[in-house]
Design an enzyme around this catalytic site. Structure first.
Site, PDB file in Angstrom:
ATOM      1  N   VAL A 132       1.215  -1.174   0.125  1.00 31.20           N
ATOM      2  CA  VAL A 132       0.292   0.131   0.400  1.00 31.20           C
ATOM      3  C   VAL A 132       0.770   1.312  -0.152  1.00 31.20           C
ATOM      4  O   VAL A 132       0.238   2.216  -0.188  1.00 31.20           O
ATOM      5  CB  VAL A 132      -1.383   0.344   1.219  1.00 31.20           C
ATOM      6  CG1 VAL A 132      -1.654  -1.029   1.175  1.00 31.20           C
ATOM      7  CG2 VAL A 132       0.207  -0.136   2.780  1.00 31.20           C
ATOM      8  N   GLU A 133       2.074   1.432   0.289  1.00 31.69           N
ATOM      9  CA  GLU A 133       3.198   2.153   0.076  1.00 31.69           C
ATOM     10  C   GLU A 133       3.844   2.375  -1.309  1.00 31.69           C
ATOM     11  O   GLU A 133       3.310   3.146  -1.814  1.00 31.69           O
ATOM     12  CB  GLU A 133       3.994   2.372   0.989  1.00 31.69           C
ATOM     13  CG  GLU A 133       3.125   2.118   2.401  1.00 31.69           C
ATOM     14  CD  GLU A 133       4.148   2.699   4.069  1.00 31.69           C
ATOM     15  OE1 GLU A 133       4.711   3.874   3.774  1.00 31.69           O
ATOM     16  OE2 GLU A 133       4.397   1.677   4.878  1.00 31.69           O
ATOM     17  N   MET A 134       5.035   1.609  -1.599  1.00 26.86           N
ATOM     18  CA  MET A 134       6.226   1.974  -2.282  1.00 26.86           C
ATOM     19  C   MET A 134       5.562   0.695  -3.099  1.00 26.86           C
ATOM     20  O   MET A 134       6.060   0.798  -5.129  1.00 26.86           O
ATOM     21  CB  MET A 134       6.660   2.346  -2.245  1.00 26.86           C
ATOM     22  CG  MET A 134       7.740   3.386  -1.863  1.00 26.86           C
ATOM     23  SD  MET A 134       9.089   3.925  -0.554  1.00 26.86           S
ATOM     24  CE  MET A 134       9.800   4.347  -1.908  1.00 26.86           C
TER      25      MET A 134
END
Length: 346
Positions: A132-134
């Site tokens: 859900v981030e990078m």
């Protein structure tokens, strides 16, 4: 007239003694942010490593989309945060928690709200791999870095003597060495602790209320926080809009029942710059956050006057913000993995 002068002198002496007692107590509980970055015990720094870490901190190509960098969620122009309820990452996915500030994070006992990373090096590895981030992974990250000659050269300079300097862990070591420089000294409170500044009446009253009510039990030391885990709702649990029932905090790391809804106390340094507040990011007003902490943690219904005093004190915790020149990043090559913006089905 002599009696009046003597009375005024005694009153003045009493005020000075009271001021001295407040300062002495504050000096026992709190420490100023040092003027220079602390040494990293397991990651000796050098100028080349710090500069490499800065470049990596700002490089969005560590993400699979080429859109998200460390600075996206820890914006150095915004107090080291993103000013969002919770972080927005790959494919506009919303993360589960509010992004803590990266400023002065080197002084925390551990990283993340639940302390799952023991230091900034471990922390730097997490977002790169988080879906859900990078949304990247170590293999892709190393391939990207090795495909860019300038990065390969900088890694060799930063980690001399290593036969293969471009590794995922060395990426994290470099970012850690840069993030350790992101400190904010010279706040008015630090000057006060050094005996070089005088607080206004409301600031001093706020400091005294902060100590007397027990706020300093969890928010002390250099960072005024970041040194322990505490249940959110020691006396009275906040509502689900502030304390989501499905996020049990430290319990998710330790699986210990007593750690349910326990979180690392956040640093209060630069707190006026870093709304919204709490791990849920549900509270935007600093005075409201102070009131919630009073009732939830201390069982104290703070008056409007007391809350205002504490807020006035918190505002003098803002220090000099890091002055960072945005780096010019090296160009990619045909061997560099291209952007991938696809979001896997959940």
């Amino acid at each position: 007239m002599k009696l009046l002068c003597a009375t005024l002198l005694l009153a003045s002496t009493a005020v000075l003694a009271d001021d001295a007692a407040t300062l002495k107590k504050a000096q026992r509980l709190f420490k100023p942010v040092p003027a220079s970055a602390p040494a990293l015990k397991t990651n000796p720094t050098n100028p080349d490593k710090v500069e490499l870490g800065k470049m990596l901190f700002f490089d969005p190509r560590l993400s699979s989309s080429w859109l998200i960098s460390c600075n996206t969620c820890h914006n150095l122009g915004l107090g080291g945060v993103d000013l969002l309820e919770t972080a927005v990452g790959h494919g506009w996915q919303k993360g589960p928690r509010n992004s803590p500030t990266v400023l002065n994070a080197v002084f925390n006992m551990a990283q993340f709200w639940d302390g799952r990373a023991k230091d900034l090096r471990e922390q730097a590895m997490g977002p790169v791999q988080a879906a859900v981030e990078m949304a990247s992974n170590p293999a892709r990250t190393v391939k990207t870095l090795k495909s860019i000659p300038d990065y390969a050269n900088r890694f060799r300079k930063s980690f001399p003597g290593e036969s293969d300097a471009v590794t995922f862990e060395n990426m994290a070591r470099a970012i850690e060495s840069f993030e350790a420089t992101l400190i904010t000294p010279n706040s008015k409170f630090d000057a006060y602790l050094a005996g070089k500044a005088v607080l206004t009446d409301i600031e001093k009253e706020g400091l005294e209320t902060f100590m007397e009510k027990g706020c300093s039990n969890c928010h002390a030391g250099v960072n005024l926080g970041g040194q322990g885990y505490y249940p959110f709702g020691v006396v009275q649990k906040p509502g689900a809009e502030v304390l989501p029932v499905n996020d049990k905090g430290r319990f998710d790391v330790t699986r210990t029942a007593t750690d349910e809804y326990a979180f690392k106390s956040p640093s209060l340094r630069n707190i006026e710059l870093t709304p919204p507040y709490f791990h849920s990011g549900k509270v935007w007003d600093l005075r409201q956050a102070v009131g919630i902490m009073g009732s939830a943690q201390l069982g104290a219904l703070l008056t409007d006057t007391e809350a205002g005093q504490i807020v006035a004190f918190l505002r003098i915790l803002t220090g000099d913000q890091p002055r960072v020149t945005y780096p010019v990043l090296p160009a990619h090559t045909p061997e560099t993995p291209l952007p991938d913006v696809r979001v896997p089905p959940r």
